[in-house]
Design an enzyme around this catalytic site. Structure first.
Site: not given
Ligand code: MIC
Ligand code: SF4
Length: 637
Positions: A532, A534, A379, A119, A64-65
């Site tokens: 995030s 990440r 964000r 996520d 989706d990203h």
């Protein structure tokens, strides 16, 4: 003594540890999710563990990203993810099927279950009574390999809701109010549990907006009870069997109580550049807006899109701005096209984007220079939109469309007494034709040339020395440390390349300086690493030789990611000592085998000794000694 809902679900999944707030516990994970931007690394790590099949009840890999395919890189990653999912027993949600959190809510979330997702907005599933936690990809890989997930037993905040939202006021305004009250670091180490008579007045999509954006509080997760509203939603999704009634015991206790009268809330907005910089929309009346975007995992449900369509019907987007609308999932997209709502949105002049993260992560639709952009997202950190000097405001769908129609920030209540009615459907169309089931036959994993091997990790050195490569202030986000956006995101499976962008928004020379110095240290303020999940924000600095970060305090997920990659997260014993270290200072830190928590940082340049703590648990000490959690997992094999 009764238990609150958080404690009940954690207790039912407890593997080890004592359920005392602040102490480390380990819990069994029922489900995992990954998305493509964190997933490639997570599956490379999972593959390195040598486990033949995922051991969870359900694991889903979403795309989706990284949806802009301007060369082979993202497309190659998608094929890698699809083949790896098929081989190791995961469900694969194809590009086009929607944003992971929206699709998971529709199709997979399970009241009373545990979900670990790579996520930070994984807590969206708290909207249906799940304990859903965001984590780094390596933690998710370990959970897929059957290992329990370790976390500090959270403190539990009771957000007691009374009353009922007035017309034009939305679930988004509830979470913006919570952010205004608690701030972006107010949730660290805590779960936000919603209770009270106001709960039953909120639909599942509204609840999911609230738990989604609880991530911006720094909270471990957020959770709503699972009640009749949940049951109706799951039944309409043809998942009635997944329902389970869940709530806190009547005599449950909490560590903190926040009361919100829903009936008193009004339309709110988070101003640049922090989700907790919240104020009333009416106070900003007249602020000219250049673009509006509706979508993201926070606000792209069927309910949201019907609100958009209802407000736009028969009207035109203001000539001074551009409006983009991204339905959160294929299911939402299908529904609004079948009932004609999409036609109303198109007719207004809105630009329809595909179902994915899109502009939320800087994948297209970047604002013009200095633009004011009003977004239904979660964000608004500097530069995240792709435009460094853009001014991003976060608001409800209602406030976004009010701006899209008037060209300026406008309290949606000014548009009339009656807000468009959105009816919760009795039944959602369920196709699942974009979800591929795990393969029964052997599958060959396909790896494109952009997928590089994992960087090597080195065991802990007893003495760390080097220079302070960078000193930063409070609330540094992972978007500062490891920026995303359309140009950098495709490098997520290529650490040598992505490392060139570490700290680029703060100091474009960081990479070269770190390389020339052969590594060193970072000094940070409060809430270092917020945002995030990440792990690249730890992995890439590690590959540049960063050995430790010394900060006033850390955000939860980032701290775990640092430990996972062998970078020691030190906190100052006395916060004022932050002033005793400058960028460029040479430091020596004798850490031994990190057994002892009382460690002294010797500032060689200034001739000062600065006491710090690492606060590592025994499990984390082992990880740091092995140079990271992957090294340890391989050793244990
Ligand atoms: C985000 O919203 O920042 C992301 C992109 O979804 C991240 C994950 C990532 O960086 O891949 C998150 O929230 O964890
Ligand atoms: Fe995607 Fe944005 Fe949600 Fe992150 S916050 S998962 S980028 S929509």
């Amino acid at each position: 003594m009764g238990l609150n809902l958080t404690q009940k679900i954690l207790k039912a999944h407890l593997v080890s540890g004592e359920m005392v707030a602040g102490k480390e516990i380990a819990i069994r994970i029922d489900q995992t999710l990954t998305q493509d931007a964190t997933g490639t690394m997570a599956y490379l790590q999972f593959e390195a563990m040598g486990v033949p099949r995922v051991k969870t009840k359900l694991s889903v890999s979403y795309v989706d990203h990284n949806m802009l395919q301007d060369d082979f890189k993202n497309a190659d990653d998608h094929i890698y993810l699809q083949t790896v999912a098929a081989k190791y027993g995961l469900y694969f949600s194809r590009p086009g099927n929607g944003i992971c959190h929206q699709v998971h809510l529709e199709r997979f979330g399970q009241p009373g279950g545990t979900l670990l997702g790579s996520d930070s907005h994984t807590p969206t599933q708290g909207g249906i009574g799940m304990i859903a936690i965001g984590a780094g990809g390596l933690d998710v890989a370990l959970a897929m390999a059957g290992q329990p997930f370790s976390l500090n037993m959270p403190f539990v905040v009771n957000v007691k809701l009374t009353g009922k939202l007035r017309p034009w006021v939305a679930g988004k305004d509830v979470i913006l109010e919570v952010l205004r009250k608690l701030t972006v670091k107010g949730g660290v180490g805590k779960v936000i549990e919603y209770t009270g008579p106001g709960v039953k007045t909120l639909s599942v999509p509204e609840r999911a907006t609230i738990t989604n954006m609880g991530a911006e509080l720094g909270a471990t997760t957020s959770v709503f009870p699972s009640d009749d509203v949940t049951k109706k939603f799951l039944t309409a999704q043809k998942r009635g069997k997944a329902f389970k009634a869940l709530s806190a015991d009547a005599d449950a206790t909490y560590d903190q109580v926040v009361e919100i009268d829903l009936g008193k809330l009004e339309p709110l907005v988070a101003q640049p550049h922090s989700p907790d910089n919240v104020t009333e929309v009416r106070g900003l009346k007249g602020t000219k807006v250049s673009q509006v975007a509706v979508g993201s995992c926070t606000n792209s449900s069927f309910k949201d899109l019907m609100t958009v369509a209802g407000m736009l019907k028969g009207k035109s987007v203001h000539p001074g701005l551009s409006l983009a609308v991204a339905p959160g999932s294929k299911q939402v997209y299908e529904m609004i096209s079948a009932n004609g709502a999409l036609k109303d949105i198109i007719a207004s002049g809105a630009r329809i984007l595909e179902s994915g993260c899109g502009p939320c992560i800087g994948m297209g639709f970047a604002p013009n220079s200095g633009a004011v952009s009003v977004r239904s997202f979660n964000r608004n950190f500097t530069g995240r939109s792709g435009t460094k000097d853009a001014q991003v405001y976060l608001a409800s769908v209602e406030t976004c469309i009010a701006a899209a129609l008037t060209g300026e920030l406008t309290d949606p209540r000014k548009l009339g007494k009656t807000a468009p009615k959105t009816i919760q459907p009795k039944s959602y169309p369920v196709a699942d034709n974009m979800v591929i089931k795990p393969a029964k036959k052997p599958v060959e994993v396909v790896r494109g040339p952009n997928i590089k091997p994992l960087p090597e990790t080195k065991p802990l050195q007893p003495t760390l020395s080097g220079e302070v490569l960078l000193k930063v202030g409070d609330n540094i986000t992972t978007d500062h440390i490891m920026p995303a956006g359309a140009k950098i995101l495709p490098l997520r499976s290529n650490i040598p390349e992505i490392s060139k962008h570490v700290f680029a928004p703060v100091d474009p020379k960081f990479h070269d300086r770190a390389q020339a110095a052969g590594g060193g240290f970072i000094v940070g303020g409060q809430n270092y690493g917020q945002g995030s999940s990440r792990e690249h924000a730890a992995l890439a600095p590690m590959s540049l030789g960063v050995k430790a970060v010394i900060a006033k305090a850390f955000a939860r997920i980032h701290r775990s990611n640092l430990v996972n990659f062998g970078i020691i997260p030190f906190t100052f014993l006395h916060e004022a000592d932050y002033d005793k270290i400058a960028q460029g200072d040479k430091l020596t830190i004798v850490v031994g085998n990190v057994e002892n928590d009382d460690i002294v940082v010797r500032n060689e340049t200034k001739g000062l000794d600065i006491p710090v703590k690492h606060k590592l648990s025994d499990r984390e000490k082992d990880q740091v000694r092995a140079g990271g959690a992957l090294g340890l997992a391989k050793q244990a094999k």
